[in-house]
Design an enzyme around this catalytic site. Sequence first.
Site, PDB file in Angstrom:
ATOM      1  N   ASN A  23       0.686  -1.613   0.449  1.00 23.29           N
ATOM      2  CA  ASN A  23       0.169  -0.461   0.006  1.00 23.29           C
ATOM      3  C   ASN A  23       0.593   1.387   0.293  1.00 23.29           C
ATOM      4  OD1 ASN A  23      -2.195  -1.958   0.037  1.00 23.29           O
ATOM      5  ND2 ASN A  23      -2.825  -1.147   2.185  1.00 23.29           N
ATOM      6  N   ARG A 398      -1.752 -11.356  -4.817  1.00 22.26           N
ATOM      7  CA  ARG A 398      -2.053  -9.348  -4.785  1.00 22.26           C
ATOM      8  C   ARG A 398      -1.278  -8.778  -3.541  1.00 22.26           C
ATOM      9  NH1 ARG A 398      -7.758  -8.213  -6.989  1.00 22.26           N
ATOM     10  NH2 ARG A 398      -6.734  -6.333  -7.220  1.00 22.26           N
TER      11      ARG A 398
HETATM   12  C1  UD1 Z   1      -7.155   2.079   1.210  1.00 23.33           C
HETATM   13  C2  UD1 Z   1      -6.289   0.887   1.120  1.00 23.33           C
HETATM   14  C3  UD1 Z   1      -7.035  -0.512   1.747  1.00 23.33           C
HETATM   15  C4  UD1 Z   1      -7.297  -0.474   3.410  1.00 23.33           C
HETATM   16  C5  UD1 Z   1      -7.735   1.127   3.230  1.00 23.33           C
HETATM   17  C6  UD1 Z   1      -8.378   1.238   4.757  1.00 23.33           C
HETATM   18  C7  UD1 Z   1      -4.559   1.256  -0.467  1.00 23.33           C
HETATM   19  C8  UD1 Z   1      -4.716   0.296  -2.378  1.00 23.33           C
HETATM   20  N1  UD1 Z   1      -5.609   0.699   0.366  1.00 23.33           N
HETATM   21  O1  UD1 Z   1      -7.925   1.434   0.476  1.00 23.33           O
HETATM   22  O2  UD1 Z   1      -6.373  -1.466   2.032  1.00 23.33           O
HETATM   23  O3  UD1 Z   1      -7.720  -0.893   3.937  1.00 23.33           O
HETATM   24  O4  UD1 Z   1      -6.840   1.523   2.527  1.00 23.33           O
HETATM   25  O5  UD1 Z   1      -7.425   2.047   5.676  1.00 23.33           O
HETATM   26  O6  UD1 Z   1      -3.871   1.378   0.650  1.00 23.33           O
HETATM   27  N2  UD1 Z   1     -14.643   5.841   0.676  1.00 23.33           N
HETATM   28  C9  UD1 Z   1     -15.539   6.852  -0.483  1.00 23.33           C
HETATM   29  N3  UD1 Z   1     -15.676   7.743  -1.502  1.00 23.33           N
HETATM   30  C10 UD1 Z   1     -13.975   7.818  -1.783  1.00 23.33           C
HETATM   31  C11 UD1 Z   1     -12.848   6.877  -1.171  1.00 23.33           C
HETATM   32  C12 UD1 Z   1     -13.976   6.218   0.093  1.00 23.33           C
HETATM   33  O7  UD1 Z   1     -16.399   6.644   0.018  1.00 23.33           O
HETATM   34  O8  UD1 Z   1     -13.920   8.625  -2.682  1.00 23.33           O
HETATM   35  C13 UD1 Z   1     -15.273   5.240   1.612  1.00 23.33           C
HETATM   36  C14 UD1 Z   1     -14.432   3.849   0.743  1.00 23.33           C
HETATM   37  O9  UD1 Z   1     -15.559   3.037   0.344  1.00 23.33           O
HETATM   38  C15 UD1 Z   1     -14.335   2.901   2.558  1.00 23.33           C
HETATM   39  C16 UD1 Z   1     -13.749   4.383   3.269  1.00 23.33           C
HETATM   40  O10 UD1 Z   1     -14.200   5.106   2.486  1.00 23.33           O
HETATM   41  O11 UD1 Z   1     -15.700   2.950   2.610  1.00 23.33           O
HETATM   42  C17 UD1 Z   1     -12.227   3.960   3.180  1.00 23.33           C
HETATM   43  O12 UD1 Z   1     -11.981   4.113   1.972  1.00 23.33           O
HETATM   44  P1  UD1 Z   1     -10.233   4.739   1.591  1.00 23.33           P
HETATM   45  O13 UD1 Z   1      -9.145   5.232   3.158  1.00 23.33           O
HETATM   46  O14 UD1 Z   1     -10.319   5.496   0.658  1.00 23.33           O
HETATM   47  O15 UD1 Z   1      -9.629   3.150   1.153  1.00 23.33           O
HETATM   48  P2  UD1 Z   1      -8.794   3.441  -0.325  1.00 23.33           P
HETATM   49  O16 UD1 Z   1      -7.740   4.222  -0.248  1.00 23.33           O
HETATM   50  O17 UD1 Z   1      -9.336   2.714  -1.270  1.00 23.33           O
END
Ligand code: UD1
Length: 419
Positions: A23, A398
Site C-alpha cells: 500500500n 495480490r
Molecule cells: C486503502 C488501502 C486498503 C485499506 C484502506 C483503509 C491501498 C491500496 N488500500 O484503500 O488496504 O483497507 O485504505 O485503510 O492503500 N470512500 C468513499 N468515497 C471515496 C473514497 C473512499 O466513500 O471517494 C469510502 C470507502 O468506500 C471506504 C472508506 O471510504 O468505506 C475508506 O476508503 P479509503 O480510505 O479510501 O480506502 P482505499 O484507499 O480504497
Amino acid sequence: MQGFVIEGGTELKGEIMTSGSKNAALPIMAACLLVNGEVRLDGCPCLSDVYSSVRILSCLGCRCELRGGVLTADAKAPTSDYIPDRLMRLMRSSSLYLGACIGRLGSCTLSYPGGCELGARPIDLHLAALEKMGVHINESRGVLECSCPNGLHGAGVSLSFPSVGATENVMLAAALAKGETVIYNAAREPEIADLARFLRCCGANITGEGTSVIRISGVKALHGCEYKVMPDRIVAATYLCTAALAGGELMVTNSRACELRPVIDVLCEAGCDIYGYDDRIYISRKRPLKAVKTIRTMPYPGFPTDAQPLITAVLARARGVSVVAENIFENRFRANPELVRMGARIRTEGRIAVIEGTDRLYGARVMASDLRAGAALTAAAVSAQGITELGGIEYIDRGYERLEKALSSVGARITRTKI
Ligand code: UD1
C-alpha cells in the site's frame, strides 16, 4: 484452480522477514509518473498489484522494470494520458493514476478502478477534491475524461472522511500544481507519510504528513531519486496473528511495532507476549488465548480494517465471547462463513461479528474471497486440526510474496498445488 493445502497443528518458531509495503509501493509507483528523471525504488514487493502498476506506467510511456525487488522507472517523456479499461480494472489503486496523470500532463482519460470485492468503494471524494483544483470531469458511459482548461491549481480540500486513496490522489495532483494545496481531515496512515517522504526526495514541498492537515506547495518539476519502500505493517500483522493462532515464538523482522500498536495491544490482551524493537517484533504464545474487549476498525491510528479478518480468526480460538465492529468496509467479514466451516462459532450481522471462541478449529475446504480473508483463512488453517484446502489464493498473491513459503520457513506445512 491453484490453492493451498495446509496441514495444521504445528507451532511456529524462528525468524520471518516482512516485505516492502504494497500500500506504500503502489502510490509511490503512481508518483513516478510525476518525476522528470529516473527513480530507483528498493524493497518493492513482487506482487500481482505491483506488476499491474508496471503495466499502467508502461502504457503511459514510462520506462519501467521490476527485478528482484528493485523497481526502476523513468518518466522523462510520457507518451499517453489514456488508461484502458482492462488496466483500470486490474486493481483499486489504478485510481491513483488520475492524480498523477493530471499532475504531470494536465489531462487523463480513464474508467473506474476495479478491485471492488470489499464493497462499493466509490471514488467520489477523489473526484470532488480534484474538481476543486481545477479539474473538469466529463463522464460518459463509465469513461472519465479529465482536463484542466484553466490549469491545475492549489486549493483547500476538506475530506468528509479521511480516505487513504483520496488523500494520495490529491497529494499526487498537488505536487506539480500551481500554488498551495491544503488537505483537511487527511488520512494519517504511515503509507501516506511514505508517499510524502518519497515526493520530498524528488524535490516536492510537502509538510504535515502523519497529521490530519497536509500542505503541499506545487513545484515546477520533480527530479529522480533512490528510495526504499517502508515495511508492510499488514504482512507483519499477518505473521503475528498466525503465530498467535498456532502458538510458539516468532521474531518478525523489518517491522515497526509503533505502526501496529492497536493490533499488538489486542494480541497481548488475548494472552500473547509481544516485545517491539525499532525494526522487529517478537511474539510468543504459550498460554491458551482469551477473549478481548470490543474491537472497532477505524482510520489510522485506530485498529486497521486490513487486520480485522486476521484478528477475527485469532478470536475464533480465544476462550470467551469477543465482538468486532467493522466501520470501514461493509464486506470485510467474508472470511467469517468460511471460518464457521472450520468449526468457528461466529455470528455476523451487518457490521458486527460476535465470536464465541472454541478450543479447536478443524481443517476444511474453504475459499478466499479477498486478500485479507485469504490471509485470515491461511492463519486459521495453520492452527487447525487436520487438512485445509484453500481456494482463491490469487487474492492472496495480490498482497503477499509467496505467503506459503514464508510461513513454511517457520514451521507451517503449506503447499501450493492444483486443488
Ligand atoms: C486503502 C488501502 C486498503 C485499506 C484502506 C483503509 C491501498 C491500496 N488500500 O484503500 O488496504 O483497507 O485504505 O485503510 O492503500 N470512500 C468513499 N468515497 C471515496 C473514497 C473512499 O466513500 O471517494 C469510502 C470507502 O468506500 C471506504 C472508506 O471510504 O468505506 C475508506 O476508503 P479509503 O480510505 O479510501 O480506502 P482505499 O484507499 O480504497
